[in-house]
Design a protein around this motif. Structure first.
Motif, PDB file in Angstrom:
ATOM      1  N   THR A   1     -10.652   3.484   4.145  1.00  9.72           N
ATOM      2  CA  THR A   1     -10.588   3.193   2.965  1.00  9.72           C
ATOM      3  C   THR A   1     -11.808   4.236   2.048  1.00  9.72           C
ATOM      4  O   THR A   1     -12.869   4.516   2.526  1.00  9.72           O
ATOM      5  CB  THR A   1     -11.373   1.511   2.666  1.00  9.72           C
ATOM      6  OG1 THR A   1     -10.296   0.864   3.660  1.00  9.72           O
ATOM      7  CG2 THR A   1     -11.138   1.122   1.429  1.00  9.72           C
TER       8      THR A   1
ATOM      9  N   LEU B   1     -11.889  -3.250  -2.193  1.00 11.23           N
ATOM     10  CA  LEU B   1     -11.584  -3.176  -0.807  1.00 11.23           C
ATOM     11  C   LEU B   1     -12.749  -2.443   0.027  1.00 11.23           C
ATOM     12  O   LEU B   1     -12.951  -2.940   0.835  1.00 11.23           O
ATOM     13  CB  LEU B   1     -10.089  -2.475  -0.767  1.00 11.23           C
ATOM     14  CG  LEU B   1      -9.504  -2.399   0.569  1.00 11.23           C
ATOM     15  CD1 LEU B   1      -9.183  -3.707   1.090  1.00 11.23           C
ATOM     16  CD2 LEU B   1      -8.135  -1.426   0.506  1.00 11.23           C
TER      17      LEU B   1
ATOM     18  N   LEU C   1      -2.425   4.374   4.103  1.00 12.94           N
ATOM     19  CA  LEU C   1      -2.695   3.397   4.995  1.00 12.94           C
ATOM     20  C   LEU C   1      -3.108   4.180   6.518  1.00 12.94           C
ATOM     21  O   LEU C   1      -3.530   3.764   7.497  1.00 12.94           O
ATOM     22  CB  LEU C   1      -1.311   2.922   5.607  1.00 12.94           C
ATOM     23  CG  LEU C   1      -0.862   1.592   4.611  1.00 12.94           C
ATOM     24  CD1 LEU C   1       0.569   1.175   4.968  1.00 12.94           C
ATOM     25  CD2 LEU C   1      -1.730   0.462   4.594  1.00 12.94           C
TER      26      LEU C   1
ATOM     27  N   LEU D   1      -3.161  -7.724   5.023  1.00 15.31           N
ATOM     28  CA  LEU D   1      -4.531  -7.375   5.181  1.00 15.31           C
ATOM     29  C   LEU D   1      -4.895  -8.380   6.477  1.00 15.31           C
ATOM     30  O   LEU D   1      -4.788  -9.707   6.381  1.00 15.31           O
ATOM     31  CB  LEU D   1      -5.512  -7.666   4.146  1.00 15.31           C
ATOM     32  CG  LEU D   1      -5.388  -6.675   3.056  1.00 15.31           C
ATOM     33  CD1 LEU D   1      -6.151  -7.099   1.527  1.00 15.31           C
ATOM     34  CD2 LEU D   1      -5.808  -5.260   3.337  1.00 15.31           C
TER      35      LEU D   1
ATOM     36  N   ARG E   1      -5.430  -2.639   7.523  1.00 12.96           N
ATOM     37  CA  ARG E   1      -4.445  -2.875   6.333  1.00 12.96           C
ATOM     38  C   ARG E   1      -3.376  -2.235   6.880  1.00 12.96           C
ATOM     39  O   ARG E   1      -3.107  -1.156   7.674  1.00 12.96           O
ATOM     40  CB  ARG E   1      -4.956  -1.652   5.357  1.00 12.96           C
ATOM     41  CG  ARG E   1      -6.288  -2.158   4.793  1.00 12.96           C
ATOM     42  CD  ARG E   1      -6.711  -0.615   3.982  1.00 12.96           C
ATOM     43  NE  ARG E   1      -7.194   0.269   4.907  1.00 12.96           N
ATOM     44  CZ  ARG E   1      -7.148   1.480   4.647  1.00 12.96           C
ATOM     45  NH1 ARG E   1      -6.438   1.953   3.506  1.00 12.96           N
ATOM     46  NH2 ARG E   1      -7.193   2.319   5.598  1.00 12.96           N
TER      47      ARG E   1
ATOM     48  N   PHE F   1       0.812  -1.176  -0.104  1.00 12.15           N
ATOM     49  CA  PHE F   1      -0.126   0.015   0.204  1.00 12.15           C
ATOM     50  C   PHE F   1       0.920   1.123  -0.117  1.00 12.15           C
ATOM     51  O   PHE F   1       2.075   1.135   0.436  1.00 12.15           O
ATOM     52  CB  PHE F   1      -0.768   0.041   1.348  1.00 12.15           C
ATOM     53  CG  PHE F   1      -1.906  -0.920   1.212  1.00 12.15           C
ATOM     54  CD1 PHE F   1      -3.118  -0.924   0.600  1.00 12.15           C
ATOM     55  CD2 PHE F   1      -1.859  -2.260   2.067  1.00 12.15           C
ATOM     56  CE1 PHE F   1      -4.263  -1.882   0.498  1.00 12.15           C
ATOM     57  CE2 PHE F   1      -2.874  -3.216   1.941  1.00 12.15           C
ATOM     58  CZ  PHE F   1      -3.978  -3.022   1.224  1.00 12.15           C
TER      59      PHE F   1
ATOM     60  N   ALA G   1       1.745  -6.380   0.783  1.00 18.14           N
ATOM     61  CA  ALA G   1       0.497  -6.043   1.513  1.00 18.14           C
ATOM     62  C   ALA G   1       0.242  -6.931   2.639  1.00 18.14           C
ATOM     63  O   ALA G   1       0.297  -8.143   2.343  1.00 18.14           O
ATOM     64  CB  ALA G   1      -0.695  -5.515   0.818  1.00 18.14           C
TER      65      ALA G   1
END
Length: 449
Positions: A399, A414, A395, A440, A430, A390, A438
């Motif tokens: 989102t 996402l 971050l 998650l 995240r 990301f 990345a």
């Protein structure tokens, strides 16, 4: 008077640190009867068996007399507390005296035995005192059992068969007391650490519930806005239908088109409007059903394997692996609104994003790991890839809908996954993995059965 109060308070703290259920289970009538038979048989072997007689040299009568206080106290204690579920203060004092008689018996065997056997029995004495120190939480602040052990050593020392035992008692006695206090202190510290962990878990659980309440509030507001949009859309459809009716009349009068052609266009307009209305009705019904439905249990391992297969067919060059840490006799069942189809959509979206990368650089390896998160007790699904990861700026905030770095992307994957998770009481974190790529982390409510 002050010293007496101090001792009484320390004794109460000691009794509160005990596990009464464990003590009562170990002090049953059956275990003590079995121990009585074992002790008598062991003393008979040590006194009369040819090899053991030379090695230990323990007189049977004297040793059995030393065991009598231990066996009598244990059997009487088990009989009195046979149907009790708790131990009164006098019972804990009785227990401390009973443990002292056990230590006296083992120390007496060490004193009565010949020198070769005395060394073996000394190790048994050391083990016994250390075990009781841990079991009964003996510490320098609550040294009641340690005092009983010291008295038992002094009483058993008087039974020594030779002065050669003086050195043995001088070494084993302090070592046994030190081991008893050390292991008891260690057990108390472990109990405190476990209690702190439980309090931390409760705090984290409360924080998660608070976060869920905020999420539910935001979702309720969003659902209200959506229902408002539906109302506006109904009005727009009604207006469009009226306009189509007006066109039917006005179009024939103007004669701009032939009657047949114009009627065909109006017919298509009506059909399109009816189709749109059916679609809106269906979407509204689904939205209400899923928004108000109870979460459904979903078996997590087969769902992850199905995602692995389906996404693997689309991205054959990406190595997708699934690792599940299952608990014994506790299947991993997630609770999700919309059931398996919704959860599969969430996981597929996230795995697809990992495989696609940022549009310029894709991942070559994706790992899906599932387990029960130890603090919250929820299901934890972690998706790690070796892609570009990301952007740092993305971050720090929530989102965003329609944001994407891919030319052909929509930015809904996402965002939709996070909304669906939050609607079911879950969370999505995240971050970038330490080695690149990345990471998650999903936390999903779990069904307990």
């Amino acid at each position: 008077m002050s010293a007496r109060n101090t001792v009484t308070a320390a004794f109460r703290r000691w009794t509160r640190s005990q596990d009464a259920a464990e003590v009562l289970a170990a002090a049953g009538v059956g275990p003590w009867l079995g121990l009585t038979v074992f002790v008598v048989g062991l003393l008979a072997v040590a006194a009369w068996a040819p090899g053991a007689r030379l090695f230990f040299g323990i007189p049977f009568g004297t040793a059995l007399l030393c065991a009598a206080p231990m066996l009598a106290s244990g059997l009487l204690f088990s009989a009195v507390h046979r149907r009790r579920r708790r131990i009164e203060p006098w019972g804990w004092l009785w227990l401390a005296l009973g443990v002292a008689t056990v230590h006296f018996f083992v120390a007496a065997l060490m004193a009565l035995s010949a020198r070769p056997g005395a060394a073996v029995l000394a190790s048994l004495f050391l083990f016994t005192t250390a075990f009781h120190g841990r079991l009964h939480r003996v510490t320098p602040r609550q040294p009641f059992l340690a005092l009983g052990t010291a008295v038992a050593l002094l009483a058993a020392f008087q039974l020594r068969v030779s002065d050669e035992h003086l050195a043995l008692f001088g070494v084993i006695g302090p070592a046994a007391l030190a081991a008893q206090l050390y292991l008891g202190t260690f057990a108390v510290q472990h109990d405190r650490a476990r209690a702190d962990a439980e309090r931390l878990r409760a705090a984290v659980h409360a924080q998660l519930l608070e976060q869920q309440e905020r999420d539910v509030g935001r979702l309720s507001q969003a659902l209200g806005e959506i229902l408002g949009y539906h109302h506006d859309l109904d009005n727009a459809l009604l207006s469009a239908g009226s306009a189509a009716d007006m066109l039917t009349v006005m179009g024939v009068q103007r004669g701009a088109l032939g009657r047949m052609e114009f009627e065909e266009l109006v017919k298509k307009l009506h059909e399109s409007l009816a189709q749109i209305k059916e679609m809106v009705t269906e979407i509204r019904a689904k939205g209400r059903r899923y928004a108000g439905a109870e979460p459904e249990p979903v078996e997590l391992p087969p769902l992850l394997e199905a995602v692995q297969v389906s996404v693997g067919l689309r991205f054959p060059d990406v190595d997708i692996q699934v690792e599940v840490e299952a608990e014994k006799d506790a299947p991993l069942r997630a609770l999700m609104r919309g059931g398996a189809s919704t959860l599969r959509r969430v996981v597929e979206n996230l795995v697809l994003n990992a495989c696609e990368g940022d549009g310029e650089q894709s991942a070559a390896e994706v790992r899906i790991r599932a387990r029960v998160e130890p603090l919250s007790g929820r299901l934890e699904v972690v998706i790690i890839d070796d892609g570009p990861g990301f952007q740092t700026a993305r971050l720090t905030g929530p989102t965003e809908e329609l944001y994407t770095t891919k030319q052909q992307g929509t930015g809904l994957g996402l965002y939709t996954s996070e909304c669906l998770l939050r609607a079911s009481g879950g969370m999505l974190h995240r971050q970038n993995a330490p080695g690149g790529g990345a990471l998650l982390r999903m936390l999903i409510p779990r069904e307990y059965r």
